[in-house]
Write a protein that holds these residues in place. Structure first.
Motif, PDB file in Angstrom:
ATOM      1  N   TYR A   1       0.882  -1.358   0.135  1.00 31.78           N
ATOM      2  CA  TYR A   1      -0.186   0.200  -0.031  1.00 31.78           C
ATOM      3  C   TYR A   1       1.013   1.352  -0.065  1.00 31.78           C
ATOM      4  CZ  TYR A   1      -3.694  -3.288   0.972  1.00 31.78           C
ATOM      5  OH  TYR A   1      -4.658  -4.331   1.081  1.00 31.78           O
ATOM      6  N   ILE A   2       0.536   2.186  -0.742  1.00 32.87           N
ATOM      7  CA  ILE A   2       1.292   3.465  -0.826  1.00 32.87           C
ATOM      8  C   ILE A   2       0.498   4.446   0.088  1.00 32.87           C
ATOM      9  CG2 ILE A   2       2.110   5.330  -2.130  1.00 32.87           C
ATOM     10  CD1 ILE A   2       2.093   3.755  -4.478  1.00 32.87           C
ATOM     11  N   LEU A   3       1.225   5.070   1.214  1.00 34.05           N
ATOM     12  CA  LEU A   3       0.600   5.564   2.322  1.00 34.05           C
ATOM     13  C   LEU A   3       0.666   7.245   1.925  1.00 34.05           C
ATOM     14  CD1 LEU A   3       2.245   3.961   5.250  1.00 34.05           C
ATOM     15  CD2 LEU A   3       0.162   3.357   4.226  1.00 34.05           C
ATOM     16  N   ASN A   4       1.390   7.427   0.979  1.00 35.11           N
ATOM     17  CA  ASN A   4       1.608   9.045   0.607  1.00 35.11           C
ATOM     18  C   ASN A   4       2.213   8.855  -0.651  1.00 35.11           C
ATOM     19  OD1 ASN A   4       2.206  11.560   0.500  1.00 35.11           O
ATOM     20  ND2 ASN A   4       3.521  11.622   2.367  1.00 35.11           N
ATOM     21  N   GLU A   5       1.313   9.270  -1.674  1.00 31.24           N
ATOM     22  CA  GLU A   5       1.678   9.306  -3.201  1.00 31.24           C
ATOM     23  C   GLU A   5       2.731  10.653  -3.426  1.00 31.24           C
ATOM     24  OE1 GLU A   5      -1.610   9.122  -5.453  1.00 31.24           O
ATOM     25  OE2 GLU A   5      -1.386   6.859  -6.002  1.00 31.24           O
ATOM     26  N   THR A   6       2.768  11.605  -2.844  1.00 30.86           N
ATOM     27  CA  THR A   6       3.185  12.855  -2.921  1.00 30.86           C
ATOM     28  C   THR A   6       4.105  13.109  -1.853  1.00 30.86           C
ATOM     29  OG1 THR A   6       1.631  14.028  -2.405  1.00 30.86           O
ATOM     30  CG2 THR A   6       1.929  13.682  -4.886  1.00 30.86           C
ATOM     31  N   PRO A   7       5.176  12.687  -1.427  1.00 33.27           N
ATOM     32  CA  PRO A   7       6.011  12.651  -0.108  1.00 33.27           C
ATOM     33  C   PRO A   7       6.756  13.952  -0.160  1.00 33.27           C
ATOM     34  CG  PRO A   7       6.901  11.019  -1.484  1.00 33.27           C
ATOM     35  CD  PRO A   7       5.935  11.144  -2.135  1.00 33.27           C
TER      36      PRO A   7
END
Lengths: 412, 63
Positions: free
Chosen positions: B33-39
């Motif tokens: 799962y990607i928790l934050n697409e725009t870190p």
């Protein structure tokens, strides 16, 4: 202008070049690779490249250099470094070009060990078995093997049940080829796994229809009947007819070009704990052997994908520290590898130790976590089958100096 | 920076999670799962390392 030469254009060398640029090195960066191809990733060659309906060579390219202009590198592809003059700080290439450098990264990798009479450049039809004796290290090797399978090879004998041999056997089976897998050791992958885990690999192959023969050696590979294919003779007297023989009996580091250079060569380029091989010379990847302080400072040479990346980057930073007077750091990684065979993902984090216990799953179900402890009972590694998350957690636990109890709790 | 994962390639090796747990998580179902697409920029170096160290080269960084 300051020049850094990188000898070797595979994973470790390319990573070194990339990290040099990222760290702000703005001098001339010459990358020398003896293969004609743009740098590519090797792990898929024994797996997806062989099994895919259509192999995708574009996808193999290393992303850092997929755009050749991206890192502003001065390429020398299809050219080999043939000698090093340390005192004169010069690398000489096979076409006579001499490259003077201020810093050098040695990342020339390793080459497959060969059987007597094995000639990877042999053409079919010369009446010998040479053209049927293949190996798998380079893209060209993979193209040859793929072409043989596509061309209707139905019987493949694989000599050596290490990573490459076991993966080729699995991929060939998936293509419907009859496979015989031979190893002189009592179990597959015997150099990296414990014996019982190795036997689980043998069982996996047998369950998938491979004829696995252990504890036997190849004594002769002769031309087959009507000069087609090969006839492999084993030391137990067995004779195996094959269309193709794939030899995967390990690799030797590519150090011949460094003979007489003054670098210490002993099963690889020996460096100090920080990857420094000599003043202003670092080494990384399959060719490098260094004392890993995390494991008592014993000399290690690691032929693994992740190590090539990790060590390439470390060597780049070490070289910049050397050139700029920065603080050198020791390279003390926790090794980690994976091998995909059939529907199994086999991963080892850390190193195998004499004490072991399975804390999750069973070998029979092909999904388990096995912990290892060293002679003093300290947690030193974990073998995971189809448990990738636990493998990465185990690697971190070894890095953090976690205890066996902590590993049981976390990974059980 | 935008994080894109090719889920046809991803095999949930969890290398990325170990390097940048703020952005990547492999859960008990063995999916990533990607928790934050725009870190945020402070995470960029970690995310770049995660992309480099992905054995399937399944992570792409855009922008």
């Amino acid at each position: 202008m300051v020049t850094i030469a990188v000898a070797g254009a595979s994973l470790a060398g390319v990573q070194a070049a990339q990290v040099l640029r990222r760290q702000g090195f703005d001098g001339r960066l010459v990358v020398i690779g003896d293969e004609p191809h743009q740098p590519y990733d090797r792990p898929p060659l024994s797996k997806e490249y062989l099994t895919a309906d259509e192999p995708d060579e574009e996808r193999l390219k290393l992303r850092a250099t997929a755009d050749p202009a991206a890192l502003d590198l001065d390429w020398r592809l299809g050219r080999a470094a043939v000698s090093l003059d340390l005192a004169g700080s010069t690398v000489v290439l096979d076409d006579g070009e001499a490259i003077a450098f201020d810093g050098l990264v040695v990342a020339t990798g390793a080459s497959p060990r060969r059987l007597p009479g094995q000639d990877p450049g042999a053409e079919a039809g010369d009446g010998s078995s040479a053209a049927t004796l293949l190996e798998l290290r380079t893209l060209d090797d993979a193209r040859r093997l793929r072409a043989a399978i596509d061309g209707g090879a139905t019987r493949i004998v694989v000599c050596g049940a290490g990573f490459i041999g076991a993966e080729v056997a699995a991929s060939a089976r998936q293509r419907g080829v009859d496979v015989t897998l031979i190893d002189a050791a009592p179990a597959p992958m015997d150099r990296v796994l414990d014996r019982e885990a190795g036997m689980a690999v043998a069982d996996l192959h047998r369950a998938n229809g491979v004829d696995v023969r252990l504890g036997v050696k190849v004594t002769e590979v002769a031309a087959g009947e009507d000069r087609a294919g090969a006839l492999v003779t084993l030391d137990d007297g067995a004779e195996l007819a094959a269309d193709v023989v794939v030899v995967g009996i390990g690799v030797v580091p590519n150090t011949a070009w460094l003979d007489g250079s003054g670098l210490t060569i002993d099963d690889g380029v020996v460096t100090d704990a920080t990857t420094l091989a000599a003043e202003r010379v670092v080494a990384a990847g399959d060719v490098a052997r260094w004392p890993n302080q995390r494991f008592g400072g014993s000399l290690m040479r690691v032929e693994q994908w992740d190590n090539a990346i990790d060590m390439g980057g470390h060597a780049a930073r070490r070289l910049l520290a050397e050139l700029d007077g920065g603080q050198p750091e020791p390279f003390r990684p926790v090794p980690w590898f994976w091998s995909d065979q059939y529907d199994r993902k086999i991963q080892l984090a850390g190193v195998v130790g004499p004490h072991r216990e399975i804390v999750q799953g069973t070998m029979d179900e092909g999904r388990f976590v096995q912990l290892y402890a060293d002679d003093d009972g300290r947690f030193c590694g974990a073998l995971c089958w189809n448990r990738p998350r636990q493998a990465i957690q185990a690697r971190q636990l070894v890095a953090d100096g976690g205890t066996l109890d902590a590993a049981r709790e976390r990974l059980g | 920076m935008k994080v894109v994962v090719d889920f046809d390639l991803c095999e949930s090796n969890a290398v990325c999670m170990n390097i940048a747990p703020e952005v990547f998580e492999v859960r008990d179902d063995d999916f990533l799962y990607i928790l934050n697409e725009t870190p945020e920029p402070a995470l960029h170096e970690k995310v770049r390392e995660a992309a480099e160290r992905c054995p399937k080269q399944a992570i792409t960084l855009e922008g």
